[in-house]
Write a protein that holds these residues in place. Structure first.
Motif, PDB file in Angstrom:
ATOM      1  N   LEU A  15     -97.447 -84.470 -43.919  1.00  0.00           N
ATOM      2  CA  LEU A  15     -97.437 -83.348 -42.988  1.00  0.00           C
ATOM      3  C   LEU A  15     -96.017 -83.157 -42.470  1.00  0.00           C
ATOM      4  N   VAL A  16     -95.578 -81.899 -42.445  1.00  0.00           N
ATOM      5  CA  VAL A  16     -94.276 -81.549 -41.893  1.00  0.00           C
ATOM      6  C   VAL A  16     -94.508 -80.700 -40.658  1.00  0.00           C
ATOM      7  N   GLU A  17     -93.871 -81.082 -39.554  1.00  0.00           N
ATOM      8  CA  GLU A  17     -94.019 -80.335 -38.313  1.00  0.00           C
ATOM      9  C   GLU A  17     -93.542 -78.892 -38.490  1.00  0.00           C
ATOM     10  N   GLY A  18     -94.312 -77.954 -37.994  1.00  0.00           N
ATOM     11  CA  GLY A  18     -93.890 -76.567 -38.049  1.00  0.00           C
ATOM     12  C   GLY A  18     -92.698 -76.323 -37.132  1.00  0.00           C
ATOM     13  N   ILE A  19     -91.752 -75.552 -37.600  1.00  0.00           N
ATOM     14  CA  ILE A  19     -90.557 -75.254 -36.806  1.00  0.00           C
ATOM     15  C   ILE A  19     -90.723 -73.855 -36.224  1.00  0.00           C
ATOM     16  N   THR A  20     -90.883 -73.776 -34.929  1.00  0.00           N
ATOM     17  CA  THR A  20     -91.087 -72.484 -34.276  1.00  0.00           C
ATOM     18  C   THR A  20     -89.772 -71.979 -33.691  1.00  0.00           C
ATOM     19  N   GLY A  21     -89.708 -70.683 -33.492  1.00  0.00           N
ATOM     20  CA  GLY A  21     -88.531 -70.096 -32.870  1.00  0.00           C
ATOM     21  C   GLY A  21     -87.309 -70.112 -33.752  1.00  0.00           C
ATOM     22  N   ALA A  22     -87.517 -70.152 -35.068  1.00  0.00           N
ATOM     23  CA  ALA A  22     -86.389 -70.196 -35.994  1.00  0.00           C
ATOM     24  C   ALA A  22     -86.684 -69.326 -37.203  1.00  0.00           C
ATOM     25  N   VAL A  23     -85.635 -68.852 -37.843  1.00  0.00           N
ATOM     26  CA  VAL A  23     -85.767 -68.017 -39.029  1.00  0.00           C
ATOM     27  C   VAL A  23     -84.642 -68.391 -39.997  1.00  0.00           C
ATOM     28  N   SER A  24     -84.907 -68.285 -41.286  1.00  0.00           N
ATOM     29  CA  SER A  24     -83.875 -68.629 -42.257  1.00  0.00           C
ATOM     30  C   SER A  24     -82.734 -67.620 -42.186  1.00  0.00           C
ATOM     31  N   LEU A  25     -81.549 -68.070 -42.557  1.00  0.00           N
ATOM     32  CA  LEU A  25     -80.406 -67.157 -42.591  1.00  0.00           C
ATOM     33  C   LEU A  25     -80.657 -66.022 -43.572  1.00  0.00           C
ATOM     34  N   ASP A  26     -81.374 -66.313 -44.653  1.00  0.00           N
ATOM     35  CA  ASP A  26     -81.734 -65.286 -45.624  1.00  0.00           C
ATOM     36  C   ASP A  26     -82.588 -64.201 -44.967  1.00  0.00           C
ATOM     37  N   ALA A  27     -83.635 -64.620 -44.248  1.00  0.00           N
ATOM     38  CA  ALA A  27     -84.528 -63.660 -43.589  1.00  0.00           C
ATOM     39  C   ALA A  27     -83.790 -62.900 -42.494  1.00  0.00           C
ATOM     40  N   LEU A  28     -82.904 -63.591 -41.793  1.00  0.00           N
ATOM     41  CA  LEU A  28     -82.140 -62.951 -40.730  1.00  0.00           C
ATOM     42  C   LEU A  28     -81.281 -61.817 -41.286  1.00  0.00           C
ATOM     43  N   LYS A  29     -80.677 -62.058 -42.441  1.00  0.00           N
ATOM     44  CA  LYS A  29     -79.848 -61.021 -43.054  1.00  0.00           C
ATOM     45  C   LYS A  29     -80.691 -59.867 -43.575  1.00  0.00           C
ATOM     46  N   ARG A  30     -81.872 -60.172 -44.052  1.00  0.00           N
ATOM     47  CA  ARG A  30     -82.767 -59.107 -44.539  1.00  0.00           C
ATOM     48  C   ARG A  30     -83.203 -58.195 -43.393  1.00  0.00           C
ATOM     49  N   ARG A  31     -83.396 -58.775 -42.230  1.00  0.00           N
ATOM     50  CA  ARG A  31     -83.825 -57.999 -41.070  1.00  0.00           C
ATOM     51  C   ARG A  31     -82.687 -57.135 -40.509  1.00  0.00           C
ATOM     52  N   ASN A  32     -81.458 -57.513 -40.854  1.00  0.00           N
ATOM     53  CA  ASN A  32     -80.290 -56.799 -40.331  1.00  0.00           C
ATOM     54  C   ASN A  32     -79.369 -56.393 -41.475  1.00  0.00           C
ATOM     55  N   PRO A  33     -79.864 -55.546 -42.394  1.00  0.00           N
ATOM     56  CA  PRO A  33     -79.094 -55.229 -43.607  1.00  0.00           C
ATOM     57  C   PRO A  33     -77.782 -54.498 -43.341  1.00  0.00           C
ATOM     58  N   THR A  34     -77.645 -53.851 -42.198  1.00  0.00           N
ATOM     59  CA  THR A  34     -76.419 -53.099 -41.915  1.00  0.00           C
ATOM     60  C   THR A  34     -75.392 -53.909 -41.134  1.00  0.00           C
ATOM     61  N   THR A  35     -75.770 -55.131 -40.738  1.00  0.00           N
ATOM     62  CA  THR A  35     -74.822 -55.979 -40.001  1.00  0.00           C
ATOM     63  C   THR A  35     -73.976 -56.742 -41.008  1.00  0.00           C
ATOM     64  N   PRO A  36     -72.656 -56.590 -40.971  1.00  0.00           N
ATOM     65  CA  PRO A  36     -71.803 -57.094 -42.050  1.00  0.00           C
ATOM     66  C   PRO A  36     -71.688 -58.608 -42.172  1.00  0.00           C
ATOM     67  N   SER A  37     -71.855 -59.342 -41.081  1.00  0.00           N
ATOM     68  CA  SER A  37     -71.646 -60.788 -41.177  1.00  0.00           C
ATOM     69  C   SER A  37     -72.424 -61.509 -40.082  1.00  0.00           C
ATOM     70  N   LEU A  38     -72.492 -62.834 -40.220  1.00  0.00           N
ATOM     71  CA  LEU A  38     -73.177 -63.662 -39.235  1.00  0.00           C
ATOM     72  C   LEU A  38     -72.470 -63.572 -37.881  1.00  0.00           C
ATOM     73  N   ARG A  39     -71.172 -63.445 -37.883  1.00  0.00           N
ATOM     74  CA  ARG A  39     -70.434 -63.319 -36.616  1.00  0.00           C
ATOM     75  C   ARG A  39     -70.847 -62.051 -35.867  1.00  0.00           C
ATOM     76  N   HIS A  40     -70.983 -60.931 -36.590  1.00  0.00           N
ATOM     77  CA  HIS A  40     -71.420 -59.701 -35.957  1.00  0.00           C
ATOM     78  C   HIS A  40     -72.861 -59.830 -35.443  1.00  0.00           C
ATOM     79  N   LEU A  41     -73.688 -60.538 -36.221  1.00  0.00           N
ATOM     80  CA  LEU A  41     -75.060 -60.777 -35.778  1.00  0.00           C
ATOM     81  C   LEU A  41     -75.079 -61.597 -34.497  1.00  0.00           C
ATOM     82  N   TRP A  42     -74.131 -62.519 -34.380  1.00  0.00           N
ATOM     83  CA  TRP A  42     -74.081 -63.407 -33.222  1.00  0.00           C
ATOM     84  C   TRP A  42     -73.947 -62.601 -31.930  1.00  0.00           C
ATOM     85  N   SER A  43     -73.022 -61.653 -31.953  1.00  0.00           N
ATOM     86  CA  SER A  43     -72.835 -60.808 -30.761  1.00  0.00           C
ATOM     87  C   SER A  43     -74.048 -59.924 -30.506  1.00  0.00           C
TER      88      SER A  43
END
Length: 228
Positions: A15-43
């Motif tokens: 059994l692996v504990e479920g990780i809540t409140g987190a999303v993969s970097l891949d999914a994060l980029k998919r949700r924000n296709p117009t944001t050019p980089s992780l730094r821009h997403l940070w702000s």
């Protein structure tokens, strides 16, 4: 490290504990296709650099990035694409999926040959760039990597023994035979002084910064599996 529990329930089950409140970097980029980089997403996620939420998330990101660098180096964890790295709501990086480690790698080819993953995007978030430009956050990252490396060395024998206990388990990561333990012990550099280990870790950071092999593995995953 933002730790989570794994409990074995049988030789090939657990059994692996479920990780809540987190999303993969891949999914994060998919949700924000117009944001050019992780730094821009940070702000976008945490507000401007002067905001307390931004500073707190940046500190969490920097410290967890350093912690995972030490872990990934010692255990040689591979397959570190953006589908296997999560970003928690509080800014912590969290790695998942440890199918390749110690001596194994996807396809049997050690393409991820840099000591650990330190991409240009990570560097930009911690106010640096692919040349390693100095900043308060990047200096903090380097200090944490050094402190982590020196701290782990104090437990070298225990860690090696724990890995050795598993060496007859039949896990694929032990197929390389005695070299697995030999190489693990070598990464501790027990014959070196602490001052020498500081230089070793700084060299590992330098070798990992925006490494060509890391960029190419991410490109391979993007082309083959669509992982952003």
């Amino acid at each position: 490290l933002h730790a989570y529990s794994v409990v074995a329930t049988a030789p090939e089950a657990g059994l692996v504990e479920g990780i809540t409140g987190a999303v993969s970097l891949d999914a994060l980029k998919r949700r924000n296709p117009t944001t050019p980089s992780l730094r821009h997403l940070w702000s976008k996620m945490y507000g401007p650099p002067e905001a307390e939420a931004h500073r707190r998330a940046l500190r969490n990101f920097t410290s967890s990035c350093a912690a995972w660098a030490v872990v990934c180096y010692f255990l040689q964890i591979k397959d570190r694409h953006n589908g296997n790295i999560l970003l928690h709501d509080d800014g912590h990086l969290i790695h998942i999926d440890f199918n390749f480690m110690l001596s194994t790698s996807p396809g049997g080819i050690n393409f991820e040959s840099s000591p650990f993953k330190l991409t240009r995007e990570y560097l930009e978030v911690i106010d640096s760039d692919d040349t390693g430009a100095a900043s308060e956050a990047f200096n903090y990252y380097k200090v944490l990597c050094i402190q982590g490396y020196l701290s782990v060395r104090k437990h070298a024998e225990r860690i090696v023994q724990l890995v050795e206990m598993m060496s007859a388990s039949g896990c694929p990561c032990f197929k390389a035979g005695p070299k697995v333990l030999q190489n693990l012990r070598r990464r501790f550099n027990l014959e070196c002084t602490e001052e020498q280990c500081v230089e070793i870790m700084l060299g590992l950071i330098s070798d990992s910064m925006d490494a060509w092999c890391t960029r190419q593995y991410d490109f391979y995953q993007r082309v083959l599996n669509g992982i952003l």
